[in-house]
Structure formats: structure tokens, C-alpha cells
Scaffold this motif. Structure first.
Motif, mmCIF file in Angstrom:
data_model
loop_
_atom_site.group_PDB
_atom_site.id
_atom_site.type_symbol
_atom_site.label_atom_id
_atom_site.label_comp_id
_atom_site.label_asym_id
_atom_site.label_seq_id
_atom_site.Cartn_x
_atom_site.Cartn_y
_atom_site.Cartn_z
ATOM 1 N N LYS A 32 0.845 -1.187 0.000
ATOM 2 C CA LYS A 32 0.000 0.000 0.000
ATOM 3 C C LYS A 32 0.882 1.239 0.000
ATOM 4 N N ILE A 33 0.473 2.237 -0.799
ATOM 5 C CA ILE A 33 1.181 3.515 -0.858
ATOM 6 C C ILE A 33 0.203 4.583 -0.401
ATOM 7 N N ILE A 34 0.610 5.352 0.601
ATOM 8 C CA ILE A 34 -0.240 6.384 1.181
ATOM 9 C C ILE A 34 0.397 7.745 0.867
ATOM 10 N N PRO A 35 -0.175 8.495 -0.096
ATOM 11 C CA PRO A 35 0.430 9.778 -0.489
ATOM 12 C C PRO A 35 -0.204 10.986 0.222
ATOM 13 N N ALA A 42 -0.586 14.706 6.320
ATOM 14 C CA ALA A 42 -0.011 13.476 6.851
ATOM 15 C C ALA A 42 -0.189 13.409 8.367
ATOM 16 N N MET A 43 0.017 14.521 9.041
ATOM 17 C CA MET A 43 -0.119 14.540 10.494
ATOM 18 C C MET A 43 -1.555 14.244 10.909
ATOM 19 N N SER A 44 -2.525 14.740 10.160
ATOM 20 C CA SER A 44 -3.929 14.415 10.442
ATOM 21 C C SER A 44 -4.150 12.906 10.344
ATOM 22 N N PHE A 45 -3.599 12.303 9.299
ATOM 23 C CA PHE A 45 -3.710 10.855 9.124
ATOM 24 C C PHE A 45 -3.081 10.108 10.308
ATOM 25 N N PHE A 46 -1.884 10.521 10.707
ATOM 26 C CA PHE A 46 -1.202 9.861 11.818
ATOM 27 C C PHE A 46 -1.998 10.010 13.110
ATOM 28 N N ASN A 47 -2.534 11.183 13.358
ATOM 29 C CA ASN A 47 -3.351 11.403 14.554
ATOM 30 C C ASN A 47 -4.594 10.521 14.557
ATOM 31 N N GLU A 55 -3.010 0.310 9.919
ATOM 32 C CA GLU A 55 -3.234 1.443 9.028
ATOM 33 C C GLU A 55 -1.976 2.294 8.878
ATOM 34 N N LEU A 56 -1.142 2.280 9.897
ATOM 35 C CA LEU A 56 0.071 3.096 9.885
ATOM 36 C C LEU A 56 1.099 2.527 8.910
ATOM 37 N N PRO A 57 1.879 3.408 8.290
ATOM 38 C CA PRO A 57 2.901 2.923 7.354
ATOM 39 C C PRO A 57 4.083 2.298 8.083
ATOM 40 N N ASP A 58 4.842 1.514 7.353
ATOM 41 C CA ASP A 58 6.080 0.949 7.878
ATOM 42 C C ASP A 58 7.236 1.904 7.636
ATOM 43 N N ILE A 59 7.097 2.685 6.562
ATOM 44 C CA ILE A 59 8.166 3.594 6.167
ATOM 45 C C ILE A 59 7.549 4.886 5.619
ATOM 46 N N VAL A 60 8.248 5.998 5.871
ATOM 47 C CA VAL A 60 7.817 7.306 5.377
ATOM 48 C C VAL A 60 8.968 7.913 4.588
ATOM 49 N N PHE A 61 8.640 8.396 3.393
ATOM 50 C CA PHE A 61 9.570 9.204 2.609
ATOM 51 C C PHE A 61 9.061 10.635 2.705
ATOM 52 N N LEU A 62 9.847 11.502 3.330
ATOM 53 C CA LEU A 62 9.420 12.843 3.700
ATOM 54 C C LEU A 62 10.242 13.909 2.995
ATOM 55 N N ASP A 63 9.556 14.803 2.315
ATOM 56 C CA ASP A 63 10.206 15.963 1.709
ATOM 57 C C ASP A 63 10.388 17.029 2.784
ATOM 58 N N GLU A 77 6.138 17.466 15.206
ATOM 59 C CA GLU A 77 4.839 16.939 15.643
ATOM 60 C C GLU A 77 4.871 15.417 15.757
ATOM 61 N N TYR A 78 5.542 14.773 14.822
ATOM 62 C CA TYR A 78 5.662 13.307 14.826
ATOM 63 C C TYR A 78 6.343 12.828 16.108
ATOM 64 N N ILE A 79 7.412 13.494 16.498
ATOM 65 C CA ILE A 79 8.167 13.110 17.691
ATOM 66 C C ILE A 79 7.289 13.200 18.941
ATOM 67 N N LYS A 80 6.404 14.185 18.983
ATOM 68 C CA LYS A 80 5.477 14.311 20.119
ATOM 69 C C LYS A 80 4.531 13.105 20.195
#
Length: 132
Positions: A32-35, A42-47, A55-63, A77-80
């Protein structure tokens, strides 16, 4: 282990999104690819999925450079949220920036596995996916 890796791509560049989407699709290990086009989406999705392990990804490629919420603000925000996640998520910064300030700043974030300058080569991607 076919089709079990969930990959999240957070990048506002439509051409890059298209390219990496099709490159990832060619890897049998990717299920699955979550764009997302910015860090806020992305933060809304993670929250919303913080306790949904599957549902959470195994890996994130972040610009880094994106409108609304850039990659560094996303990482803040992710670290929090990190203690609340039900699984380990691997994060790679994937950016066109070759500025040494960005390299050094990314190195200071221990949750970032590596900094890769775009475009990512297929052999790099294959190695990263194999390591998961």
C-alpha cells in the motif's frame, strides 16, 4: 513477504509523487502507498490512526520543503506522537535540497534514518525496502 510493506510519501511535487508511486508499485514487497502533499495532511492521518497498527505505514519518505507544514515541522509533531504509536515507523528524508544546513539539521533528528537527495535510485529503494 509479498505485498506487506505500507509506504507513506509526503511530498508536494506531483511529478515526484507520480514517479515514486510507479516505482514503488513495481516492488512486490510494497502493498500500500499512502500519499500526502504536505505535512499537515499526513499529520492528520497519523493522529487519526495512532493506535491502528495496520493502518500506519512501515516507512515514510518525507520531503523538507512543502507548503502548509514542511518536513521539519512534521517531524516536530511526529516526535510528540511517537510514544503513542503501536509500531516502529522508519523515516527517510527525501529532498532535492543539497544544502549542508539541511543535511546537518536532518542528522540531528534521531528518528530520521537517512537523508537522500532526489531522485532516489531504484537500487537505493530496493535496499531500503529489503532492510524492512
Amino acid at each position: 513477504m509479498d505485498n506487506n510493506i505500507k509506504v507513506c510519501v509526503i511530498d508536494d511535487d506531483e511529478v515526484f509523487q507520480y514517479t515514486i508511486f510507479h516505482t514503488l508499485e513495481a516492488h512486490k514487497s510494497v502493498g500500500k502507498i499512502i500519499p500526502f502533499t504536505d505535512g499537515a495532511e499526513a499529520m492528520s492521518f497519523f493522529n487519526e490512526n495512532i493506535s491502528e497498527r495496520y493502518e500506519l505505514p512501515d516507512i515514510v519518505f518525507l520531503d523538507i520543503n512543502m507548503p502548509v507544514m514542511d518536513g521539519y515541522r512534521f517531524m516536530d509533531e511526529y516526535i510528540k506522537l511517537l510514544p503513542k504509536f503501536s509500531k516502529k515507523i522508519t523515516i527517510y528524508i527525501l529532498s532535492s535540497s543539497v544544502d549542508l544546513v539541511d543535511f546537518e539539521k536532518a542528522k540531528m533528528i534521531k528518528e530520521v534514518t537517512d537523508y537522500i537527495v532526489k531522485p532516489i535510485k531504484d537500487n537505493q529503494l530496493t535496499k531500503i525496502l529489503a532492510e524492512l
